[in-house]
Scaffold this motif. Structure first.
Motif, short mmCIF file in Angstrom:
data_model
loop_
_atom_site.label_atom_id
_atom_site.label_comp_id
_atom_site.label_asym_id
_atom_site.label_seq_id
_atom_site.Cartn_x
_atom_site.Cartn_y
_atom_site.Cartn_z
N ALA A 33 0.83 -1.20 0.00
CA ALA A 33 0.00 0.00 0.00
C ALA A 33 0.87 1.25 0.00
O ALA A 33 0.60 2.23 -0.71
N MET A 86 -4.82 4.45 0.79
CA MET A 86 -4.90 3.00 0.84
C MET A 86 -5.33 2.55 2.23
O MET A 86 -4.91 3.11 3.25
N ALA A 145 -4.92 -0.59 4.59
CA ALA A 145 -3.92 -1.66 4.56
C ALA A 145 -3.83 -2.40 5.89
O ALA A 145 -3.91 -1.79 6.95
#
Length: 411
Positions: free
Chosen positions: A177, A189, A191
């Motif tokens: 990410a 992102m 993650a």
């Protein structure tokens, strides 16, 4: 590297056997309270030697989750989505429509999908019946069930990166990410990683003579780096981070918890279960190179610390070879057991909390350091107050997968 973006953490959360918020987890750390217990549920498995596990006994799905949302989610996905919902809320993005227009992606994994559904398919093969199988059984079982369910639950249309790599699932999720944002593919992102507790995972290590058999004293195991360790204990949990491109975070006035400045990952390329000192060291060096840092810049290493003989010794020898004897190290697996796909994400969260509080959690049950381990500054008995700018979190998985993450204090 010219043109690379800076990546910061704007949300973080987890679900563990010792709580689902930092205040609760920290209180248990300070009280030397373990999440390990005797698993009476496993007494029916006569050939399973260990009876120790770190289950989350009080998890329930939020009341606002709908039946339709739950249909495709086994326990591991529910844990991960629960952690992600908290992380997004902390980041101020849970109700922000911008995350649903393709600007946010997902990188997440677990060792396996939900094993209740694996069992149903196994029953079909063994007994020629499809009892318990339905249209969502495979979705709950598939290796990328956590990443897919996160994307669907929150309507995230950016890139989806599944990381089903056993004990590095969570750390690879965060690392990949980070790279997606660093190289300008998208600004946001979600993650991390997760794992649901299953006796089959305990049996995997039992067959390798790598599980703890201190069944009559659950609170005394696991014992990472300790001469009296006798193996690991399996746990469960989920951890999720919201990663964000720095300028994107600043523009919306987000609170920044830390900067992720380095990621290294490689493979041993030799043996599926025997760790290699040289490639472990190289993974840490790759993270340092990525961050543009010398070894001296790192103030603390969050060790993988599974409490297996081969793993503990190889990891600490690798760490010593790069950082020398001065490096402080500890492992929170001593409190939770080995949460497999979740550990890298949970330990990253803990690293950031410790970095920001100048208080570093020790290794529980570490009484006598194994002399075969590398010479390091092992944190024992109680947390230690230290102030550092950079910390490193390492994870090493079956298949010879190695990861290293470096976090920087946000001034």
């Amino acid at each position: 590297m010219n043109g690379c973006k800076r990546v910061v953490v704007t949300g973080m959360a987890g679900i563990t056997s010792l709580g689902s918020d930092w205040a609760s987890i920290e209180a248990n750390f300070l009280a030397n309270r373990s999440g390990i217990r005797y698993m009476h549920e496993w007494d029916r498995f006569n050939e399973l030697n260990t009876r120790l596990g770190g289950p989350i006994d009080d998890f329930s799905v939020p009341a606002h989750w709908t039946r339709k949302q739950l249909r495709s989610m086994g326990r591991v996905s529910r844990l991960v989505v629960g952690a992600a919902e908290q992380a997004l809320a902390q980041a101020g993005l849970l109700d922000d429509a911008s995350i649903r227009d393709g600007r946010m992606g997902v990188a997440c994994g677990s060792s396996t999908g939900s094993t209740e559904d694996v069992k149903a398919f196994g029953n079909m093969l063994l007994n020629n019946v499809a009892v318990g199988l339905n249209a969502n059984s495979y979705i709950r079982m598939m290796p990328h069930t956590t990443a897919a369910n996160l994307s669907i639950f929150f309507g995230l249309k950016g890139r989806l990166i599944p990381t089903s790599s056993a004990c590095t699932s969570g750390s690879q999720g965060i690392g990949y990410a980070y790279e997606a944002i660093k190289f300008g593919r998208l600004p946001l992102m979600l993650a991390g990683g997760g794992e649901e507790l299953c006796p089959t995972e305990a049996m995997v290590f039992d067959a390798l003579y790598a599980t703890s058999l201190k069944n009559d004293a659950p609170q005394t195991s696991p014992r990472p780096y300790d001469s009296d360790r006798d193996g690991l204990v399996i746990g469960e949990g989920a951890g999720m981070l919201v990663l964000e491109e720095l300028q994107h975070a600043l523009a919306r006035g987000a609170h920044i918890h830390a900067e992720l400045v380095g990621f290294g990952s490689n493979a041993d390329g030799r043996h599926a279960t025997r760790p290699e000192v040289l490639t472990m060291r190289q993974a840490m060096q790759l993270a340092l190179d990525d961050a543009g840092l010398a070894p001296e810049a790192i103030g603390y290493v969050n060790g993988h610390g599974t409490a297996t003989e081969q793993g503990d010794i190889a990891e600490t020898l690798a760490t010593h070879s790069l950082f020398g004897a001065r490096m402080p190290i500890s492992s929170q697996k001593s409190f939770f057991g080995h949460t497999l796909g979740a550990c890298g994400a949970l330990e990253s969260w803990f690293c950031i909390e410790m970095l920001n509080r100048d208080q570093y959690i020790h290794t529980l049950n570490l009484d006598i350091i194994d002399p075969r381990c590398g010479e390091l500054d092992y944190l024992r008995n109680a947390p230690r107050h230290m102030s550092h700018e950079y910390v490193m979190s390492n994870n090493f998985a079956f298949g010879g997968v190695n990861t290293s993450l470096i976090f920087r204090r946000w001034a």
